[in-house]
Design a protein around this motif. Structure first.
Motif: not given
Length: 70
Positions: A37-47
């Motif tokens: 859930t954390g990766i799905a939430t912050h993944g696009p911003i980090c990318l």
């Protein structure tokens, strides 16, 4: 410190008094679900941030050394 009813929200134990002790650690599947859930939430911003950093380094190198060096 959570009491028995506070731990019930984490599926650790119920509010009903019993002889079964409350578990202090979540199940591994719960840890994995929280991580996903954390990766799905912050993944696009980090990318997007990583892409901007790579673009900035490439742009700097192109202006400093010319496009032939890249």
């Amino acid at each position: 410190m959570l009491d028995r009813c506070g731990l019930a929200a984490h599926r650790e134990c119920s509010c009903e008094p019993s002889a079964v002790p409350c578990r202090a650690h979540p199940e591994p599947i719960d840890i994995i679900e929280d991580a996903n859930t954390g990766i799905a939430t912050h993944g696009p911003i980090c990318l997007a941030a990583l892409a901007a950093i790579v673009w900035a380094i490439t742009f700097y190198a192109a202006t400093k050394f010319g496009t032939a060096a890249i």
